[in-house]
Design a protein around this motif. Structure first.
Motif, PDB file in Angstrom:
ATOM      1  N   ILE A  38       0.837  -1.194   0.000  1.00  0.00           N
ATOM      2  CA  ILE A  38       0.000   0.000   0.000  1.00  0.00           C
ATOM      3  C   ILE A  38       0.871   1.243   0.000  1.00  0.00           C
ATOM      4  CG2 ILE A  38      -1.875   1.232   1.172  1.00  0.00           C
ATOM      5  CD1 ILE A  38      -2.578  -1.586   0.140  1.00  0.00           C
ATOM      6  N   VAL A  39       0.508   2.202  -0.840  1.00  0.00           N
ATOM      7  CA  VAL A  39       1.191   3.489  -0.910  1.00  0.00           C
ATOM      8  C   VAL A  39       0.220   4.560  -0.427  1.00  0.00           C
ATOM      9  CG1 VAL A  39       2.404   5.149  -2.369  1.00  0.00           C
ATOM     10  CG2 VAL A  39       2.529   2.696  -2.888  1.00  0.00           C
ATOM     11  N   THR A  40       0.642   5.365   0.546  1.00  0.00           N
ATOM     12  CA  THR A  40      -0.185   6.474   1.022  1.00  0.00           C
ATOM     13  C   THR A  40       0.288   7.752   0.348  1.00  0.00           C
ATOM     14  OG1 THR A  40      -0.539   5.378   3.140  1.00  0.00           O
ATOM     15  CG2 THR A  40      -1.026   7.719   3.032  1.00  0.00           C
ATOM     16  N   LEU A  41      -0.624   8.448  -0.293  1.00  0.00           N
ATOM     17  CA  LEU A  41      -0.318   9.543  -1.207  1.00  0.00           C
ATOM     18  C   LEU A  41      -0.734  10.890  -0.653  1.00  0.00           C
ATOM     19  CD1 LEU A  41      -2.073   7.579  -4.007  1.00  0.00           C
ATOM     20  CD2 LEU A  41       0.424   7.834  -3.961  1.00  0.00           C
ATOM     21  N   ILE A  42       0.021  11.899  -0.989  1.00  0.00           N
ATOM     22  CA  ILE A  42      -0.313  13.289  -0.679  1.00  0.00           C
ATOM     23  C   ILE A  42      -0.492  14.001  -2.011  1.00  0.00           C
ATOM     24  CG2 ILE A  42       0.413  15.410   0.486  1.00  0.00           C
ATOM     25  CD1 ILE A  42       2.429  13.634   2.056  1.00  0.00           C
ATOM     26  N   MET A  43      -1.707  14.519  -2.250  1.00  0.00           N
ATOM     27  CA  MET A  43      -1.998  15.125  -3.549  1.00  0.00           C
ATOM     28  C   MET A  43      -2.514  16.552  -3.398  1.00  0.00           C
ATOM     29  SD  MET A  43      -3.659  11.894  -5.650  1.00  0.00           S
ATOM     30  CE  MET A  43      -4.746  11.345  -4.331  1.00  0.00           C
ATOM     31  N   ARG A  44      -2.234  17.357  -4.399  1.00  0.00           N
ATOM     32  CA  ARG A  44      -2.727  18.733  -4.449  1.00  0.00           C
ATOM     33  C   ARG A  44      -4.164  18.737  -4.980  1.00  0.00           C
ATOM     34  NH1 ARG A  44       1.762  18.828  -7.643  1.00  0.00           N
ATOM     35  NH2 ARG A  44       0.366  19.301  -9.398  1.00  0.00           N
ATOM     36  N   PRO A  45      -4.914  19.794  -4.717  1.00  0.00           N
ATOM     37  CA  PRO A  45      -6.281  19.868  -5.242  1.00  0.00           C
ATOM     38  C   PRO A  45      -6.367  19.777  -6.764  1.00  0.00           C
ATOM     39  CG  PRO A  45      -6.010  21.449  -3.481  1.00  0.00           C
ATOM     40  CD  PRO A  45      -4.646  20.884  -3.753  1.00  0.00           C
ATOM     41  N   ASP A  46      -5.343  20.282  -7.466  1.00  0.00           N
ATOM     42  CA  ASP A  46      -5.400  20.231  -8.926  1.00  0.00           C
ATOM     43  C   ASP A  46      -5.090  18.841  -9.483  1.00  0.00           C
ATOM     44  OD1 ASP A  46      -2.675  20.094  -8.514  1.00  0.00           O
ATOM     45  OD2 ASP A  46      -2.177  21.892  -9.640  1.00  0.00           O
ATOM     46  N   GLN A  47      -4.770  17.887  -8.605  1.00  0.00           N
ATOM     47  CA  GLN A  47      -4.497  16.522  -9.051  1.00  0.00           C
ATOM     48  C   GLN A  47      -5.705  15.612  -8.897  1.00  0.00           C
ATOM     49  OE1 GLN A  47      -0.836  16.094  -6.541  1.00  0.00           O
ATOM     50  NE2 GLN A  47       0.082  15.366  -8.455  1.00  0.00           N
ATOM     51  N   VAL A  48      -6.769  16.111  -8.304  1.00  0.00           N
ATOM     52  CA  VAL A  48      -7.964  15.288  -8.117  1.00  0.00           C
ATOM     53  C   VAL A  48      -9.188  16.025  -8.659  1.00  0.00           C
ATOM     54  CG1 VAL A  48      -6.985  14.209  -6.056  1.00  0.00           C
ATOM     55  CG2 VAL A  48      -8.499  16.175  -5.806  1.00  0.00           C
ATOM     56  N   ARG A  49     -10.204  15.258  -8.961  1.00  0.00           N
ATOM     57  CA  ARG A  49     -11.487  15.801  -9.387  1.00  0.00           C
ATOM     58  C   ARG A  49     -12.537  15.379  -8.364  1.00  0.00           C
ATOM     59  NH1 ARG A  49     -15.288  13.258 -12.622  1.00  0.00           N
ATOM     60  NH2 ARG A  49     -13.724  11.737 -13.348  1.00  0.00           N
ATOM     61  N   ILE A  50     -13.385  16.316  -7.944  1.00  0.00           N
ATOM     62  CA  ILE A  50     -14.418  16.030  -6.959  1.00  0.00           C
ATOM     63  C   ILE A  50     -15.725  15.717  -7.670  1.00  0.00           C
ATOM     64  CG2 ILE A  50     -15.693  16.896  -4.973  1.00  0.00           C
ATOM     65  CD1 ILE A  50     -12.653  16.453  -4.544  1.00  0.00           C
ATOM     66  N   GLU A  51     -16.278  14.579  -7.375  1.00  0.00           N
ATOM     67  CA  GLU A  51     -17.586  14.203  -7.908  1.00  0.00           C
ATOM     68  C   GLU A  51     -18.609  14.349  -6.787  1.00  0.00           C
ATOM     69  OE1 GLU A  51     -19.631  10.148  -9.501  1.00  0.00           O
ATOM     70  OE2 GLU A  51     -17.906  10.902 -10.629  1.00  0.00           O
ATOM     71  N   LYS A  52     -19.549  15.226  -6.963  1.00  0.00           N
ATOM     72  CA  LYS A  52     -20.500  15.563  -5.901  1.00  0.00           C
ATOM     73  C   LYS A  52     -21.591  14.495  -5.801  1.00  0.00           C
ATOM     74  CE  LYS A  52     -19.671  20.541  -6.044  1.00  0.00           C
ATOM     75  NZ  LYS A  52     -20.276  21.895  -6.167  1.00  0.00           N
ATOM     76  N   ASP A  53     -21.278  13.469  -5.027  1.00  0.00           N
ATOM     77  CA  ASP A  53     -22.184  12.331  -4.902  1.00  0.00           C
ATOM     78  C   ASP A  53     -22.599  12.068  -3.455  1.00  0.00           C
ATOM     79  OD1 ASP A  53     -19.737  11.509  -3.972  1.00  0.00           O
ATOM     80  OD2 ASP A  53     -19.576   9.738  -5.250  1.00  0.00           O
ATOM     81  N   TRP A  54     -22.378  13.034  -2.552  1.00  0.00           N
ATOM     82  CA  TRP A  54     -22.776  12.868  -1.151  1.00  0.00           C
ATOM     83  C   TRP A  54     -24.247  13.235  -1.034  1.00  0.00           C
ATOM     84  CZ3 TRP A  54     -21.608  10.533   3.118  1.00  0.00           C
ATOM     85  CH2 TRP A  54     -22.008  11.024   4.372  1.00  0.00           C
ATOM     86  N   ASN A  55     -25.117  12.229  -1.036  1.00  0.00           N
ATOM     87  CA  ASN A  55     -26.557  12.500  -1.041  1.00  0.00           C
ATOM     88  C   ASN A  55     -27.267  11.838   0.136  1.00  0.00           C
ATOM     89  OD1 ASN A  55     -26.308   9.864  -1.813  1.00  0.00           O
ATOM     90  ND2 ASN A  55     -27.604   9.998  -3.628  1.00  0.00           N
ATOM     91  N   THR A  56     -26.573  11.715   1.262  1.00  0.00           N
ATOM     92  CA  THR A  56     -27.163  11.133   2.452  1.00  0.00           C
ATOM     93  C   THR A  56     -28.220  12.062   3.050  1.00  0.00           C
ATOM     94  OG1 THR A  56     -26.641  10.199   4.629  1.00  0.00           O
ATOM     95  CG2 THR A  56     -25.430  12.134   3.966  1.00  0.00           C
ATOM     96  N   ALA A  64      -8.720  10.473  -9.072  1.00  0.00           N
ATOM     97  CA  ALA A  64      -7.413  10.796  -9.653  1.00  0.00           C
ATOM     98  C   ALA A  64      -7.265  10.020 -10.954  1.00  0.00           C
ATOM     99  CB  ALA A  64      -6.286  10.439  -8.692  1.00  0.00           C
ATOM    100  N   GLU A  65      -6.818  10.719 -11.979  1.00  0.00           N
ATOM    101  CA  GLU A  65      -6.644  10.097 -13.289  1.00  0.00           C
ATOM    102  C   GLU A  65      -5.246  10.384 -13.801  1.00  0.00           C
ATOM    103  OE1 GLU A  65      -9.863  12.071 -15.247  1.00  0.00           O
ATOM    104  OE2 GLU A  65     -11.278  10.426 -14.850  1.00  0.00           O
ATOM    105  N   ASP A  66      -4.393   9.349 -13.777  1.00  0.00           N
ATOM    106  CA  ASP A  66      -3.003   9.466 -14.230  1.00  0.00           C
ATOM    107  C   ASP A  66      -2.283  10.640 -13.569  1.00  0.00           C
ATOM    108  OD1 ASP A  66      -3.191   7.238 -15.887  1.00  0.00           O
ATOM    109  OD2 ASP A  66      -3.897   8.420 -17.591  1.00  0.00           O
ATOM    110  N   ALA A  67      -2.497  10.802 -12.281  1.00  0.00           N
ATOM    111  CA  ALA A  67      -1.825  11.881 -11.539  1.00  0.00           C
ATOM    112  C   ALA A  67      -0.414  11.429 -11.158  1.00  0.00           C
ATOM    113  CB  ALA A  67      -2.616  12.227 -10.294  1.00  0.00           C
ATOM    114  N   PHE A  68       0.570  12.286 -11.387  1.00  0.00           N
ATOM    115  CA  PHE A  68       1.935  11.978 -10.988  1.00  0.00           C
ATOM    116  C   PHE A  68       2.175  12.484  -9.573  1.00  0.00           C
ATOM    117  CE2 PHE A  68       6.406  13.342 -10.502  1.00  0.00           C
ATOM    118  CZ  PHE A  68       7.002  12.079 -10.557  1.00  0.00           C
ATOM    119  N   VAL A  69       2.534  11.553  -8.672  1.00  0.00           N
ATOM    120  CA  VAL A  69       2.805  11.896  -7.277  1.00  0.00           C
ATOM    121  C   VAL A  69       4.272  11.587  -7.001  1.00  0.00           C
ATOM    122  CG1 VAL A  69       2.236  11.428  -4.869  1.00  0.00           C
ATOM    123  CG2 VAL A  69       0.431  11.386  -6.609  1.00  0.00           C
TER     124      VAL A  69
END
Length: 347
Positions: free
Chosen positions: A158-176, A189-194
């Motif tokens: 397992i690799v634990t990653l630290i990513m910047r906001p511009d390396q991830v995309r937020i999908e608004k699916d919290w509908n509880t 994350a899509e092909d993000a270089f860490v």
């Protein structure tokens, strides 16, 4: 570290709006930044406000009493400070040393990391990233891809990653139906270089090894944090129920409520006795015994059961008006049920 009555009223005035919009208002966030609530577990030399765990849990309880989503986000955001010792001083300063710094992320291993020169190419989707709408850093776990066949018998790395906001995309699916303003959406994350230096391991301490808080085991650390939120949500529910019943002159149910308040007060006292004892033990021995870790876990789950139990006993007695989603009592009840579904609060 407390809130004035004016601040409490002001945050609660915005609760309905925050729930409808699915996130904190700028004003509510500013309270968090000004009081350094996201930095309660960040070392002082990183512009943090290092706080003993028992005191911090009481702060989480108070924040959740004010508003469920507010308390949940303070707790999750502050929890990211636990990662400080696993980062180098330089990376820690980049991640934490600014007033609005806060981590969002996931402990689930639902991503992959492919080793390349100087780092990893990361892909994945991680659910329930509370605070995703304003996070300045994201952390996630990923399985290291290997060339060997999947049935080689080797345990996945397992690799634990630290990513910047511009390396991830937020999908608004919290509908509880509860904790709606926490923005606990999925991150992708899509092909993000860490880079290599933006990864860490929970088995490798790189800095701040003398801070007592970072020696508290992670599982009881997380459980006590969520238990504090659950108790604060119950405080809010009981407070709202009392106002609701007084306005209707329902003395019989008020009598039941008083009994529940008294029982719940005893449970909170029991929880904090064990928590305080564990912190004392950590200070004396530098670690918790397995017996103490088990006691803490049991007490957290018991506190959560007592919390949701208050609602289960009282809510059916409140009548149809309490079922209206735009009421404070209804929101407090929904927030309480949602928080207590967390895996760490269930046996």
């Amino acid at each position: 570290m407390g809130f004035t009555q004016q601040e409490i009223s002001r945050i609660r005035e915005q609760s309905y709006r925050m729930e409808q919009e699915g996130g904190m208002t700028p004003e509510a966030l500013q309270y968090i930044y000004d009081k350094k609530l996201f930095h309660l577990f960040v070392a002082d030399d990183l512009e943090g406000k290092m706080t003993p765990l028992p005191e911090a849990i009481r702060i989480f309880q108070e924040c959740a009493r004010i508003d469920g989503s507010f308390g949940w986000l303070v707790t999750i955001g502050a929890g990211g400070g636990y990662f400080v010792p696993f980062m180098t001083d330089e990376i820690g300063r980049n991640v934490y040393a600014k007033p609005d710094a806060v981590i969002a992320g996931s402990g689930a291993t639902t991503g992959t990391a492919r080793k390349v020169e100087g780092g990893y190419i990361v892909n994945g989707r991680w659910k329930y990233c509370s605070g995703s709408l304003y996070a300045t850093t994201f952390t996630a776990n990923a399985v290291l891809e290997r060339e060997q066949a999947a049935d080689s018998g080797e345990a996945p790395e397992i690799v634990t990653l630290i990513m910047r906001p511009d390396q991830v995309r937020i999908e608004k699916d919290w509908n509880t139906f509860g904790l709606k303003a926490t923005g606990s959406h999925s991150m992708i994350a899509e092909d993000a270089f860490v880079p290599d230096e933006m990864t860490f391991s929970f088995t490798e301490v790189r800095s701040h090894e003398d801070e007592l808080l970072y020696k508290y085991p992670f599982l009881p650390f997380a459980q006590t944090s969520f238990a504090g939120v659950a108790m604060g949500l119950t405080d809010h529910f009981l407070e709202a129920a009392e106002s609701y019943l007084q306005a209707r002159g329902n003395d019989s149910v008020l009598s039941e409520l008083e009994e529940q308040k008294e029982e719940f007060a005893h449970q909170k006292d029991a929880f904090y006795r064990v928590l305080d004892k564990s912190w004392e033990e950590l200070g004396q021995k530098g670690k918790l015994t397995p017996e103490m870790e088990q006691r803490i876990s049991i007490e957290c789950i018991t506190a959560a059961k007592a919390s949701v139990g208050c609602g289960l006993r009282l809510f059916p007695l409140l009548g149809l008006a309490a079922c209206m989603e735009d009421t404070e009592i209804n929101r407090a009840w929904r927030d309480l049920q949602t928080a207590c579904q967390h895996a760490l609060l269930r046996a």
